[in-house]
Every structure is written in structure tokens, then in C-alpha cells.
Motif scaffolding. Structure first.
Motif, PDB file in Angstrom:
ATOM      1  N   MET A 127      -1.286  -5.594   3.873  1.00 51.33           N
ATOM      2  CA  MET A 127      -0.727  -5.200   2.599  1.00 51.33           C
ATOM      3  C   MET A 127      -1.783  -4.544   1.711  1.00 51.33           C
ATOM      4  O   MET A 127      -1.466  -3.672   0.914  1.00 51.33           O
ATOM      5  CB  MET A 127      -0.150  -6.458   1.930  1.00 51.33           C
ATOM      6  N   THR A 128      -3.019  -4.986   1.869  1.00 50.83           N
ATOM      7  CA  THR A 128      -4.101  -4.422   1.080  1.00 50.83           C
ATOM      8  C   THR A 128      -4.284  -2.944   1.393  1.00 50.83           C
ATOM      9  O   THR A 128      -4.557  -2.139   0.491  1.00 50.83           O
ATOM     10  CB  THR A 128      -5.413  -5.176   1.357  1.00 50.83           C
ATOM     11  N   ALA A 137      -4.259   2.882   0.114  1.00 49.33           N
ATOM     12  CA  ALA A 137      -3.730   4.220   0.399  1.00 49.33           C
ATOM     13  C   ALA A 137      -3.034   4.805  -0.826  1.00 49.33           C
ATOM     14  O   ALA A 137      -3.195   5.991  -1.153  1.00 49.33           O
ATOM     15  CB  ALA A 137      -2.778   4.165   1.588  1.00 49.33           C
ATOM     16  N   ILE A 138      -2.256   4.003  -1.504  1.00 49.90           N
ATOM     17  CA  ILE A 138      -1.562   4.480  -2.712  1.00 49.90           C
ATOM     18  C   ILE A 138      -2.582   4.834  -3.802  1.00 49.90           C
ATOM     19  O   ILE A 138      -2.438   5.842  -4.500  1.00 49.90           O
ATOM     20  CB  ILE A 138      -0.562   3.423  -3.205  1.00 49.90           C
ATOM     21  N   GLY A 139      -3.619   4.021  -3.940  1.00 48.19           N
ATOM     22  CA  GLY A 139      -4.659   4.312  -4.930  1.00 48.19           C
ATOM     23  C   GLY A 139      -5.395   5.603  -4.622  1.00 48.19           C
ATOM     24  O   GLY A 139      -5.654   6.414  -5.517  1.00 48.19           O
TER      25      GLY A 139
END
Length: 66
Positions: free
Chosen positions: A1-2, A7-9
Motif C-alpha cells: 500500500m505504501t 507513486a501517487i506522490g
């Protein structure tokens, strides 16, 4: 999940960089447009003056030289 959050950041950071670069390009294009308009305004009277005296600024054609 991290990894998803990382990736989104990174994606958001990349989009922010692209947005900043795009804003700089738009600003530079506006500045260039303004400079071109100023140069055209300065050169237009001179061009009009030179084209008004076509006989002095353009050579005669070969058949007109007699």
C-alpha cells in the motif's frame, strides 16, 4: 500500500513540475509577443518611408537602363 502512495506522490510532483514549466512557457510567449509588437511598431514607419521612394531604393530593371 505504501508503494501506491509513493507513486501517487511522484505523479503529483511530476505534474506540478510540468505545470510550472508550462506557466513559464506561456509567460515567455507573451513577453516575446509584446517585444515583436514593439519592434514592428518601430520598424513600420521606416518601411513605409522606404517603400514610398521605390525609385531610389530599388534598382531599375535591365531593360529600363537604356
Amino acid at each position: 500500500m505504501t508503494w501506491i502512495y509513493v507513486a501517487i506522490g511522484l505523479c503529483a510532483g511530476g505534474l506540478a513540475v510540468l505545470g510550472f514549466a508550462g506557466a513559464r512557457v506561456v509567460t515567455a510567449a507573451r513577453t516575446l509577443k509584446r517585444e515583436i509588437a514593439e519592434a514592428t511598431a518601430q520598424l513600420e514607419p521606416r518601411r513605409a518611408r522606404l517603400t514610398g521612394r521605390g525609385d531610389e531604393t530599388t534598382p531599375q530593371a535591365a531593360y529600363d537602363r537604356g
